[in-house]
Design a protein around this motif. Structure first.
Motif, short mmCIF file in Angstrom:
data_model
loop_
_atom_site.label_atom_id
_atom_site.label_comp_id
_atom_site.label_asym_id
_atom_site.label_seq_id
_atom_site.Cartn_x
_atom_site.Cartn_y
_atom_site.Cartn_z
N TYR A 134 -3.27 -3.77 -16.23
CA TYR A 134 -3.41 -3.04 -14.97
C TYR A 134 -3.49 -4.00 -13.79
N ALA A 135 -2.52 -3.85 -12.87
CA ALA A 135 -2.49 -4.66 -11.64
C ALA A 135 -2.69 -6.13 -11.96
N LEU A 183 0.26 -0.69 -15.72
CA LEU A 183 -0.06 0.17 -14.58
C LEU A 183 -0.06 -0.67 -13.31
N TRP A 184 0.53 -0.14 -12.24
CA TRP A 184 0.65 -0.91 -10.99
C TRP A 184 0.72 0.04 -9.81
N GLY A 185 0.00 -0.31 -8.74
CA GLY A 185 0.10 0.42 -7.48
C GLY A 185 1.19 -0.17 -6.62
N ASP A 186 2.05 0.68 -6.06
CA ASP A 186 3.25 0.17 -5.39
C ASP A 186 2.98 -0.54 -4.06
N VAL A 216 4.02 3.43 -12.36
CA VAL A 216 3.86 2.95 -10.99
C VAL A 216 3.24 4.08 -10.18
N LEU A 217 2.07 3.80 -9.59
CA LEU A 217 1.35 4.83 -8.83
C LEU A 217 1.62 4.62 -7.34
N PRO A 218 2.09 5.66 -6.65
CA PRO A 218 2.46 5.52 -5.24
C PRO A 218 1.25 5.48 -4.32
N ALA A 219 1.44 4.82 -3.19
CA ALA A 219 0.45 4.78 -2.11
C ALA A 219 -0.91 4.27 -2.58
#
Length: 238
Positions: A94-95, A183-186, A210-213
């Motif tokens: 994650y990230a 898992l990654w935030g865009d 990929v999780l937006p915003a």
């Protein structure tokens, strides 16, 4: 049900996982505080990613567990797989990334080290922890994260930064022989898409979300979606 072990990132701690309580259900949640951080901020931090990995493996008494590593904790998780592959059932990266040198980080690690020496631990903790959120200091969970980060000593901050800077797991990615979720935030300011893509393309049994915003603290910025993705991954027979 298999326990889930959380390994926090740089300047993090076990209290950062409070919004992940819904993941408990029938499974035990084990949130680690690394030496020098969180509830163990009174201890000296270790100076390498492999040392942290050995420490976590010794700390967790479960014979087998699922493993979620965030940021620096993701690097530690990769090392744990190399040291004890049979103890981990599923892995969440994650990230995080496979290289400690992070060219697209909000600032080079060497700059963070120099500024930490110049500005002191508390100022550095608040400044860096603000970058974890899309809304920076105005994010709802920023004050709680900043308090955890502010507990770190200058020794822990420098040790953590140098541990990341001196580490690479690139040659080991193809050897991660277990189901993995990346898992990654865009809008992550710490780990760029190139780091995420490297994990996704080189870990053999890997899926990507990929999780937006969201920035670097997806689990606090969008905990409902984060928890659902992790739960679905852990509970699906693959």
């Amino acid at each position: 049900m298999t326990p889930l072990v959380f390994v926090h990132g740089f300047m993090g701690g076990s209290k950062q996982w409070k919004l992940q309580a819904p993941l408990a259900g029938d499974r035990k949640l084990i949130a680690i505080d690394l030496p020098g951080f969180g509830k163990n901020a009174h201890k000296d931090a270790l100076r390498s990613i492999p040392e942290f990995a050995e420490w976590v493996l010794a700390e967790v008494d479960a014979e087998q567990f699922d493993l979620l590593g965030h940021s620096m904790g993701g690097m530690i998780a990769q090392e744990m797989i190399q040291l004890a592959p049979d103890r981990v059932r599923k892995l969440v990266q994650y990230a995080t990334g496979a290289e400690g040198i992070i060219p697209e980080r909000f600032e080079p690690i060497e700059t963070s080290i120099q500024r930490a020496h110049a500005d002191g631990a508390k100022s550095t903790a608040r400044r860096i922890s603000a970058t974890w959120f899309l809304d920076i200091e105005t994010a709802q969970e920023f004050p709680a994260c900043a308090r955890i980060a502010e507990a770190c000593s200058l020794q822990a901050i420098i040790a953590g930064l140098e541990a990341m800077q001196n580490w690479s797991g690139l040659t080991h990615l193809a050897k991660i022989a277990l189901p993995t979720l990346v898992l990654w935030g865009d809008r992550d300011r710490t780990y760029s898409w190139s780091q995420t893509e490297t994990l996704w393309h080189n870990i053999p049994d890997c899926r990507l979300a990929v999780l937006p915003a969201c920035a670097h603290a997806v689990h606090l910025e969008n905990p409902i979606l984060f928890n659902q993705l992790v739960s679905d991954f852990l509970e699906t027979n693959l």
